[in-house]
Design a protein around this motif. Structure first.
Motif: not given
Length: 553
Positions: A347-375
């Motif tokens: 049960x804890x292993x399932x929670x951990x793997x799901x959260x790690x995936x969500x954290x990774x996706x959240x980090x990726x989305x937070x990094x998106x910045x069209x203005x810095x991309x243009x720079x």
């Protein structure tokens, strides 16, 4: 290849090794690349450059060089180690596992391969359960029949949310604050995410503590009931208060539940279960900070009294659940890992793997910045125009991370790869560019140019044709198309020589079955139709057509 070229390649390899050992990774890549141009069949050069790319974090290139190493020298175990490492860095663990196993067949005692295989197996085990639970078969039926969610199914907004999660699991991270979604996950995963696996009566005090006395060696056929004769009156009374607290908890009478648990703790402050039960009440009330505080106290008491590993694991897991509710995913990951270190549960292993995936996706989305991309894109353009292609490549890569849906960025990076003679990577970027914007003409012309450089004029012609369809007046597309025609009408002897340098073509032409088929085609052209029904033979014939060795009239 001239002997002098081989000698120069060896010297460049030595320089590359020195640069790699001194931490000058870019210089090492440069030396190895120059050596490969002089000695393209030297498997060690690709292996060394693969290691350098891995140190730079460019795992796609590391994999490409690992593939080349294995292709040139399939009986060299080190090549499989390079390829497996790159696949592991790319999280392609199943492929990496297969690669390491291939290498171990050649060198069963190779420690690098053994370590790599072990790490892959650990990661594969960790990845179990990462699938999107909302995309599993029968989700709607399961939610419609479970008592916890069946009434929610009458709400169109809830049904719409579930349908959105079925189509796009990436939305899950933004929906975790919705208690309906958490309840749905509990139903689908078979674990109680809402109450940290404490939805019912709390756990009884453990009799299996680390400092417990040895039990009788007499064989028991059933679990032995907890002995209470030697328990002090205070501890007996504490257990009674705990049971009263459990009853109040089940009735959601949280204030009385806390009062009973406090009384139990006053009488027996060494029982970790009383604390974790009290923490579960605060979790239900939504006071996650207090829940965490009490669980931390439970761990402290448990350590002092050498409590059972499972009890401590539950306290850590409850802290992880509280942080998850607070949307503090890094802290949740930290405490779920602590829980697993004490006692591993699915049960804890399932929670951990799901959260790690969500954290990774959240980090990726937070990094998106069209203005810095243009720079970064503008910086890349400047470096490109000045001829500093490695720096331009770095800028375009950063721009893509900041705005991964901008098709033109992939086209720009493909241009860098062309200048650096990294055609396979450039081709991949062209494909991504076209996938994101099928109407972007430059994506097709750039693809055509790379395919021409790879000596595949027939495929290049298809790309240029598409560009002309989109923009009939495009000069680059028209010029490229003409080059394809000219390339396909080269001197036949030159075409044959160039084609036979291709290892895949060599393999086809030395296959006795294929030679027989080709002879039949010359004697009886109508036999071709029958052979083309076999997909494998059809693919080989198409390859010979692509390189200009045969032509169909």
């Amino acid at each position: 290849m001239m002997a002098d070229d081989k000698s120069k390649a060896e010297s460049l390899k030595v320089e590359g090794n020195k640069a790699l050992q001194s931490g000058k990774i870019q210089e090492a890549v440069k030396f190895y690349s120059q050596a490969i141009q002089l000695d393209p069949q030297n498997h060690v050069l690709y292996s060394n450059r693969s290691a350098a790319y891995a140190k730079l974090g460019d795992y796609e290139k590391a994999l490409e060089d690992g593939n080349n190493t294995v292709k040139i020298k399939p009986d060299w175990a080190k090549g499989y180690s390079r390829k497996g490492a790159a696949l592991s860095f790319l999280s392609r663990y199943e492929e990496a596992k297969n690669t390491y196993e291939q290498g171990l067949k050649l060198d069963p005692n190779n420690q690098q391969l053994k370590d790599g295989l072990r790490d892959c197996e650990i990661n594969l085990d960790k990845e179990k359960g990462l699938e999107n639970p909302f995309a599993m078969p029968g989700v709607m039926d399961k939610l419609a029949t479970d008592p916890r969610t069946k009434d929610m199914m009458k709400d169109p907004s809830y049904v719409s949310t579930i349908q959105a999660l079925q189509k796009n699991p990436g939305l899950l991270g933004s929906k975790l604050n919705d208690p309906r979604v958490m309840t749905s996950l509990s139903v689908l995963l078979g674990v109680n995410l809402m109450t940290a696996d404490d939805a019912g009566p709390m756990e009884p005090p453990s009799t299996s503590t680390r400092n417990s006395k040895p039990t009788s060696s007499k064989k028991k056929t059933e679990p032995e009931p907890m002995e209470t004769d030697d328990i002090t009156p205070d501890k007996k009374k504490a257990i009674e208060f705990k049971e009263q607290g459990n009853e109040a908890y089940k009735k959601k009478d949280f204030e009385n539940a806390i009062e009973y648990y406090n009384k139990a703790i006053e009488l027996d402050g060494t029982n970790v279960t009383f604390l974790t039960n009290k923490a579960a009440v605060y979790f239900e009330k939504g006071d996650f900070d207090e829940c965490i505080k009490i669980c931390e106290k439970a761990v402290e008491v448990g350590r002092e009294n050498r409590a059972d590993f499972k009890v401590l694991a539950k306290a850590f897991a409850r802290i992880g659940n509280a942080y998850m509710k607070k949307d503090d995913l890094p802290s949740a990951i930290e405490y779920f890992n602590k829980s697993l270190a004490e006692h591993r549960t699915s049960d804890v292993l399932k929670k951990l793997t799901h959260i790690e995936k969500m954290a990774k996706e959240k980090e990726r989305l937070a990094y998106i910045d069209p203005e810095k991309s243009l720079e970064e894109k503008n910086k890349g353009n400047e470096f490109f125009q000045s001829g500093d292609f490695p720096k331009a490549l770095k800028c375009y890569t950063e721009a893509i991370k900041r705005n991964p849906d901008d098709a033109k960025l992939y086209s720009n990076r493909a241009a860098c790869y062309m200048k650096l003679a990294e055609f396979s990577l450039g081709l991949k970027d062209c494909e991504d560019c076209i996938r994101l914007d099928p109407t972007f003409v430059k994506g097709y012309t750039r693809k055509g140019g790379i395919l021409l450089a790879l000596k595949e004029p027939s495929k290049a012609m298809v790309a240029y044709q598409k560009a002309i369809e989109l923009d009939p007046k495009n000069q680059e597309a028209q010029s490229g198309y003409q080059k394809c025609i000219m390339a396909q009408s080269d001197d036949p002897e030159e075409v044959r020589k160039r084609a036979m340098q291709n290892p895949e073509v060599q393999q086809i032409m030395t296959d006795p079955a294929m030679r027989l088929i080709l002879e039949q085609m010359q004697e009886n052209p109508s036999a071709l139709k029958e052979h083309l029904k076999n997909p494998e033979i059809a693919a080989k014939i198409q390859k010979l057509i692509d390189v200009g060795l045969i032509a169909l009239r």
